[in-house]
Design a protein around this motif. Sequence first.
Motif, mmCIF file in Angstrom:
data_model
loop_
_atom_site.group_PDB
_atom_site.id
_atom_site.type_symbol
_atom_site.label_atom_id
_atom_site.label_comp_id
_atom_site.label_asym_id
_atom_site.label_seq_id
_atom_site.Cartn_x
_atom_site.Cartn_y
_atom_site.Cartn_z
ATOM 1 N N ASP A 296 39.829 41.100 64.629
ATOM 2 C CA ASP A 296 38.465 40.670 64.305
ATOM 3 C C ASP A 296 38.260 40.650 62.792
ATOM 4 O OD1 ASP A 296 37.902 40.531 67.017
ATOM 5 O OD2 ASP A 296 36.789 42.427 67.072
ATOM 6 N N SER A 297 38.767 41.651 62.112
ATOM 7 C CA SER A 297 38.641 41.731 60.662
ATOM 8 C C SER A 297 39.357 40.558 59.993
ATOM 9 C CB SER A 297 39.205 43.063 60.161
ATOM 10 O OG SER A 297 38.976 43.221 58.798
ATOM 11 N N GLU A 298 40.541 40.250 60.474
ATOM 12 C CA GLU A 298 41.281 39.106 59.933
ATOM 13 C C GLU A 298 40.501 37.812 60.149
ATOM 14 O OE1 GLU A 298 45.390 36.530 60.528
ATOM 15 O OE2 GLU A 298 45.058 38.277 61.813
ATOM 16 N N GLY A 299 39.923 37.651 61.331
ATOM 17 C CA GLY A 299 39.126 36.461 61.615
ATOM 18 C C GLY A 299 37.928 36.341 60.688
ATOM 19 N N GLU A 300 37.260 37.459 60.425
ATOM 20 C CA GLU A 300 36.116 37.455 59.514
ATOM 21 C C GLU A 300 36.549 37.130 58.083
ATOM 22 O OE1 GLU A 300 32.975 37.572 60.321
ATOM 23 O OE2 GLU A 300 33.130 38.235 62.396
ATOM 24 N N ALA A 301 37.731 37.600 57.677
ATOM 25 C CA ALA A 301 38.243 37.285 56.348
ATOM 26 C C ALA A 301 38.507 35.787 56.221
ATOM 27 C CB ALA A 301 39.524 38.085 56.068
ATOM 28 N N ARG A 302 39.055 35.201 57.272
ATOM 29 C CA ARG A 302 39.319 33.756 57.255
ATOM 30 C C ARG A 302 38.006 32.968 57.286
ATOM 31 N NH1 ARG A 302 44.714 32.938 57.606
ATOM 32 N NH2 ARG A 302 45.965 34.624 58.476
ATOM 33 N N GLU A 303 37.025 33.460 58.037
ATOM 34 C CA GLU A 303 35.716 32.820 58.040
ATOM 35 C C GLU A 303 35.107 32.868 56.641
ATOM 36 O OE1 GLU A 303 31.204 33.356 59.830
ATOM 37 O OE2 GLU A 303 32.847 34.319 60.909
ATOM 38 N N THR A 304 35.229 33.999 55.981
ATOM 39 C CA THR A 304 34.707 34.131 54.623
ATOM 40 C C THR A 304 35.374 33.123 53.695
ATOM 41 O OG1 THR A 304 34.242 36.474 55.001
ATOM 42 C CG2 THR A 304 34.325 35.743 52.705
ATOM 43 N N GLN A 305 36.666 32.928 53.848
ATOM 44 C CA GLN A 305 37.352 31.922 53.046
ATOM 45 C C GLN A 305 36.766 30.526 53.277
ATOM 46 O OE1 GLN A 305 41.498 32.787 54.177
ATOM 47 N NE2 GLN A 305 41.884 33.309 52.036
ATOM 48 N N THR A 306 36.387 30.236 54.509
ATOM 49 C CA THR A 306 35.780 28.936 54.815
ATOM 50 C C THR A 306 34.430 28.802 54.129
ATOM 51 O OG1 THR A 306 36.929 28.865 56.936
ATOM 52 C CG2 THR A 306 35.010 27.421 56.687
ATOM 53 N N TRP A 307 33.601 29.846 54.179
ATOM 54 C CA TRP A 307 32.302 29.807 53.495
ATOM 55 C C TRP A 307 32.480 29.678 51.989
ATOM 56 C CZ3 TRP A 307 29.196 28.081 56.706
ATOM 57 C CH2 TRP A 307 29.046 28.597 57.996
ATOM 58 N N LEU A 308 33.515 30.332 51.445
ATOM 59 C CA LEU A 308 33.808 30.185 50.023
ATOM 60 C C LEU A 308 34.145 28.734 49.684
ATOM 61 C CD1 LEU A 308 35.993 33.374 49.422
ATOM 62 C CD2 LEU A 308 33.736 32.907 48.413
ATOM 63 N N GLN A 309 34.887 28.101 50.576
ATOM 64 C CA GLN A 309 35.246 26.701 50.359
ATOM 65 C C GLN A 309 33.993 25.815 50.346
ATOM 66 O OE1 GLN A 309 38.153 25.258 53.160
ATOM 67 N NE2 GLN A 309 38.525 23.393 51.990
ATOM 68 N N PHE A 310 33.054 26.087 51.261
ATOM 69 C CA PHE A 310 31.791 25.350 51.258
ATOM 70 C C PHE A 310 31.012 25.587 49.966
ATOM 71 C CE2 PHE A 310 32.185 24.973 55.950
ATOM 72 C CZ PHE A 310 31.887 23.621 56.076
ATOM 73 N N ALA A 311 30.948 26.845 49.537
ATOM 74 C CA ALA A 311 30.210 27.178 48.317
ATOM 75 C C ALA A 311 30.817 26.472 47.103
ATOM 76 C CB ALA A 311 30.186 28.692 48.102
ATOM 77 N N PHE A 312 32.145 26.416 47.071
ATOM 78 C CA PHE A 312 32.815 25.725 45.970
ATOM 79 C C PHE A 312 32.546 24.220 46.036
ATOM 80 C CE2 PHE A 312 36.820 23.731 44.315
ATOM 81 C CZ PHE A 312 36.567 23.968 42.980
ATOM 82 N N ALA A 313 32.636 23.644 47.224
ATOM 83 C CA ALA A 313 32.404 22.208 47.400
ATOM 84 C C ALA A 313 30.975 21.816 47.024
ATOM 85 C CB ALA A 313 32.710 21.799 48.838
#
Length: 149
Positions: A86-103
Motif C-alpha cells: 500500500d505504501s509503495e502504491g501511495e508513493a507511485r500515486e504521489t509521483q503521478t500528482w507531482l507529474q500533474f503539478a509539473f505539467a
Amino acid sequence: MGLNICLNLKKYLGMSTIKFHQDLKVYQQSFETAQLIYELSKSFPKEELYSLTDQIRRSSRSVTANISEAWGKRKYEKSFIAKLTDSEGEARETQTWLQFAFACHYMNEEQYNNLHNKYNQIIGMLVKMMSQSEKWCSFSSVNKEDNNL
C-alpha cells in the motif's frame, strides 16, 4: 562476556537496533519528503485546493502512515507486506500528482525531479523491505547498518 563484546562493538561502530517505526530510514525519508510536498503545495492555486493539493498531500502522507502500520503488523508477514505494498502504491500515486503539478507549471523542473527521485528511492527501499520480509518479521534484533532502511 560474549554479549558484552558484541554490544560494545555495535556501540563502537555506531550501529543500533531498530525498535520503532520512526527509526526506519524509509519512514524518515518519506516523512521528510511529505513535508517538502506540503510546503510546496502551499503555493498551488486556490482552485486546486480540493483536488490536486488535497490529493498530493494525502497520498504523500499515506506513504509514511502505511509504513507505520506495516511495522505494527510485522508479526504477520503477509499483513506486513500488504501494508508496504500500500505504501509503495501511495508513493507511485504521489509521483503521478507531482507529474500533474509539473505539467500545470505549479513547480519547476528541478523541484519535480528532486521530489520524483526521492520517491524512487523510497520505492526502492520499500521493495527491498518486502523482498526481505522474513528478516523484518522475525522479531530478532534488526540492525540499521545491515538493512539501511
